[in-house]
Design an enzyme around this catalytic site. Structure first.
Site, PDB file in Angstrom:
ATOM      1  N   SER A 228       0.842  -1.195   0.000  1.00 35.10           N
ATOM      2  CA  SER A 228       0.000   0.000   0.000  1.00 35.10           C
ATOM      3  C   SER A 228       0.878   1.247   0.000  1.00 35.10           C
ATOM      4  O   SER A 228       1.750   1.378  -0.860  1.00 35.10           O
ATOM      5  CB  SER A 228      -0.962  -0.068   1.197  1.00 35.10           C
ATOM      6  OG  SER A 228      -2.094   0.711   0.936  1.00 35.10           O
ATOM      7  N   LYS A 232       4.276   1.923  -2.350  1.00 32.42           N
ATOM      8  CA  LYS A 232       4.768   3.097  -3.079  1.00 32.42           C
ATOM      9  C   LYS A 232       6.218   3.360  -2.670  1.00 32.42           C
ATOM     10  O   LYS A 232       7.088   3.651  -3.500  1.00 32.42           O
ATOM     11  CB  LYS A 232       3.940   4.351  -2.752  1.00 32.42           C
ATOM     12  CG  LYS A 232       2.426   4.247  -2.854  1.00 32.42           C
ATOM     13  CD  LYS A 232       1.743   5.579  -2.487  1.00 32.42           C
ATOM     14  CE  LYS A 232       0.314   5.470  -1.992  1.00 32.42           C
ATOM     15  NZ  LYS A 232      -0.674   4.834  -2.804  1.00 32.42           N
ATOM     16  N   GLN A 270      -7.542   5.759  -7.304  1.00 37.41           N
ATOM     17  CA  GLN A 270      -7.058   6.982  -6.676  1.00 37.41           C
ATOM     18  C   GLN A 270      -6.398   7.851  -7.743  1.00 37.41           C
ATOM     19  O   GLN A 270      -5.483   7.410  -8.449  1.00 37.41           O
ATOM     20  CB  GLN A 270      -6.059   6.676  -5.552  1.00 37.41           C
ATOM     21  CG  GLN A 270      -5.591   7.947  -4.837  1.00 37.41           C
ATOM     22  CD  GLN A 270      -4.849   7.678  -3.532  1.00 37.41           C
ATOM     23  OE1 GLN A 270      -4.236   6.613  -3.361  1.00 37.41           O
ATOM     24  NE2 GLN A 270      -4.902   8.638  -2.625  1.00 37.41           N
ATOM     25  N   TRP A 322      -9.795   1.237  -6.167  1.00 37.08           N
ATOM     26  CA  TRP A 322      -8.969   2.357  -5.690  1.00 37.08           C
ATOM     27  C   TRP A 322      -7.472   2.133  -5.977  1.00 37.08           C
ATOM     28  O   TRP A 322      -6.707   3.084  -6.142  1.00 37.08           O
ATOM     29  CB  TRP A 322      -9.201   2.500  -4.182  1.00 37.08           C
ATOM     30  CG  TRP A 322      -8.558   3.670  -3.510  1.00 37.08           C
ATOM     31  CD1 TRP A 322      -7.532   3.618  -2.592  1.00 37.08           C
ATOM     32  CD2 TRP A 322      -8.882   5.055  -3.656  1.00 37.08           C
ATOM     33  NE1 TRP A 322      -7.217   4.885  -2.168  1.00 37.08           N
ATOM     34  CE2 TRP A 322      -8.025   5.785  -2.803  1.00 37.08           C
ATOM     35  CE3 TRP A 322      -9.831   5.741  -4.431  1.00 37.08           C
ATOM     36  CZ2 TRP A 322      -8.077   7.178  -2.706  1.00 37.08           C
ATOM     37  CZ3 TRP A 322      -9.882   7.126  -4.328  1.00 37.08           C
ATOM     38  CH2 TRP A 322      -9.000   7.824  -3.480  1.00 37.08           C
ATOM     39  N   HIS A 359      -7.255  -6.033   0.971  1.00 38.54           N
ATOM     40  CA  HIS A 359      -6.068  -5.201   0.739  1.00 38.54           C
ATOM     41  C   HIS A 359      -4.939  -5.632   1.675  1.00 38.54           C
ATOM     42  O   HIS A 359      -5.133  -5.718   2.882  1.00 38.54           O
ATOM     43  CB  HIS A 359      -6.452  -3.736   0.977  1.00 38.54           C
ATOM     44  CG  HIS A 359      -5.377  -2.739   0.695  1.00 38.54           C
ATOM     45  ND1 HIS A 359      -4.497  -2.845  -0.357  1.00 38.54           N
ATOM     46  CD2 HIS A 359      -5.052  -1.594   1.345  1.00 38.54           C
ATOM     47  CE1 HIS A 359      -3.686  -1.802  -0.348  1.00 38.54           C
ATOM     48  NE2 HIS A 359      -4.002  -1.037   0.682  1.00 38.54           N
TER      49      HIS A 359
HETATM   50  C1  MCU Z   1      -2.644   2.107  -1.617  1.00 38.94           C
HETATM   51  O1  MCU Z   1      -2.081   2.906  -0.590  1.00 38.94           O
HETATM   52  C2  MCU Z   1      -2.854   3.789   0.191  1.00 38.94           C
HETATM   53  C3  MCU Z   1      -3.749   4.656  -0.663  1.00 38.94           C
HETATM   54  O2  MCU Z   1      -2.990   5.397  -1.579  1.00 38.94           O
HETATM   55  C4  MCU Z   1      -4.533   5.584   0.230  1.00 38.94           C
HETATM   56  O3  MCU Z   1      -5.445   6.350  -0.530  1.00 38.94           O
HETATM   57  C5  MCU Z   1      -5.271   4.861   1.299  1.00 38.94           C
HETATM   58  O4  MCU Z   1      -5.831   5.799   2.170  1.00 38.94           O
HETATM   59  O5  MCU Z   1      -4.373   4.067   2.029  1.00 38.94           O
HETATM   60  C6  MCU Z   1      -3.664   3.097   1.287  1.00 38.94           C
HETATM   61  C7  MCU Z   1      -2.824   2.405   2.317  1.00 38.94           C
HETATM   62  O6  MCU Z   1      -1.692   2.749   2.560  1.00 38.94           O
HETATM   63  O7  MCU Z   1      -3.477   1.476   3.041  1.00 38.94           O
HETATM   64  C8  MCU Z   1      -2.809   0.847   4.097  1.00 38.94           C
END
Ligand code: MCU
Length: 410
Positions: A228, A232, A270, A322, A359
């Protein structure tokens, strides 16, 4: 397993001192890269020029800033340097190189990192989990505490370095008041985003492991992973440090591996402006591109190319819109063309046809290729799997995204 009650003697060698010769009697000892020297090999390249103009499709990754397409594999070193410049200037902000002084300790349970530069200093630490057997061990830097299959990593004889990147670049701040070990050195109003700052922290961990000389962890064998927002981060860490042999972003979503141009229009994903606004993950300069991805002179397929020819295993989840897995597939398909041109196509793997929609779940579909990638890139055993399994619900379509062809580089 290795008893954590008998940590190896800590070392606190400044990494600015010459690396001692490896002990030829130590099993697994191999010549070490001079500390910090392998982070980026393109410092001597001429990177003048602005890059291509606005284009709704993916810029040609093989087109140099001088307007000529590269034609040799050896040209990739300086092409990488050009992509680095463009990516820093437009997406991530600058990742500074090794600071004046980096010191620290490595034991079988902990790594400390102390940095000083131009009169400022900061510190952070990471915990270590060693696998069974006798070291020194390769290590994977695992961002954050979720999503990575750490038991499969240690099960392959590879240590886990648990890294909390928010100590290096905190979330939840304004862009003008960034906090953490990176910003303590480079300033709270640094225009560098968190992902590059986090990658800088991972690089400093590697500096300390290199300088420790290989008693607990090998000095020449590193991976990085995370899920997540930490996916990145893992993606950017691998792109910006060539000492990382294997990069494994998981479900990284917007601001991670998916093409930014695709995210701008992918249903439910996103958006680039959301990734820019949610946290200061991307550099301040991305403000000018968050609603104009066509104006970017690079996209993440070229950032994938910065990782080439090193190992890359991209894992995505097509069930959560997303996460932008369609743009993720397009990034992987376009990035794979760079690996192919360099004659190392199996060094990139991609899997998004997974069944569980949760996720950051631990997934059986990723386990065997994860083991194979760890063996090939961190242990020098077997060969890279080169698996490429795209979900039918979020397929890519490379022809829609490029006008360039893939050269056969000599
Ligand atoms: C996929 O990573 C992120 C995402 O970009 C955000 O929009 C969301 O709020 O959180 C994701 C994440 O890090 O989840 C643990």
């Amino acid at each position: 397993g290795t008893p954590s009650s008998s940590p190896a003697t800590p070392s606190s060698t400044p990494t600015t001192s010459p690396t001692p010769s490896p002990d030829p009697t130590t099993p697994g000892s191999t010549p070490t890269t001079p500390a910090g020297g392998g982070e980026f090999d393109g410092a001597g390249c001429d990177v003048s020029g602005d890059g291509p103009g606005s284009d709704s499709r993916l810029p040609d990754p093989f087109l140099g800033l001088n307007g000529t397409r590269i034609d040799q594999k050896s040209d990739w070193r300086c092409r990488r340097a050009e992509i680095k410049k463009l990516a820093e200037n437009t997406i991530y902000g600058a990742k500074p190189g090794k600071p004046e002084r980096v010191t620290g300790t490595v034991t079988s349970s902990n790594i400390t990192v102390n940095v000083s530069h131009q009169g400022r200093s900061s510190s952070f630490s990471a915990s270590v989990q060693t696998p069974g057997g006798t070291g020194p061990f390769p290590a994977v830097i695992v961002y954050g505490g979720f999503g990575a299959d750490t038991s499969t990593i240690t099960g392959q004889g590879v240590a886990v370095i648990s890294y909390d990147p928010t100590k290096v670049g905190a979330e939840g701040t304004s862009r003008g008041n960034k906090q953490g070990a990176f910003y303590g050195i480079y300033g709270a109003n640094s225009s560098t985003g968190l992902l590059a700052a986090w990658g800088w922290g991972a690089s400093r961990i590697i500096d300390v492991v290199e300088a420790a000389g290989g008693a607990v962890l090998r000095t020449d064998s590193f991976g990085v992973t995370g899920c997540s927002r930490y996916g990145k981060g893992a993606f950017v860490a691998g792109a910006f440090d060539q000492r990382i042999d294997l990069t494994m972003p998981i479900e990284s979503g917007g601001g991670g591996s998916p093409i930014l141009r695709g995210l701008a229009s992918e249903a439910g994903a996103q958006s680039p402006s959301s990734s820019y606004g949610e946290q200061p993950w991307l550099g301040d300069a991305f403000a000018g591109y968050q609603n104009n991805t066509s104006g970017l002179p690079v996209d993440t397929h070229s950032v994938i190319g910065m990782i080439a020819p090193r190992g890359l295993f991209i894992m995505e989840n097509p069930h959560v819109d997303w996460l932008g897995a369609r743009s993720g597939a397009n990034a992987a398909l376009a990035g794979r063309e760079i690996y192919a041109a360099l004659g190392v196509q199996p060094n990139i793997s991609y899997i998004s046809n997974v069944s569980d929609g949760t996720h950051c779940a631990t997934r059986s579909e990723w386990r065997t290729p994860l083991q194979q990638n760890l063996q090939a890139f961190l242990k020098g055993s077997g060969s890279a799997p080169g698996v490429f399994q795209v979900s039918s619900s979020k397929p890519g379509n490379l022809s829609q995204w490029r006008t360039w062809t893939t050269p056969s580089l000599s």
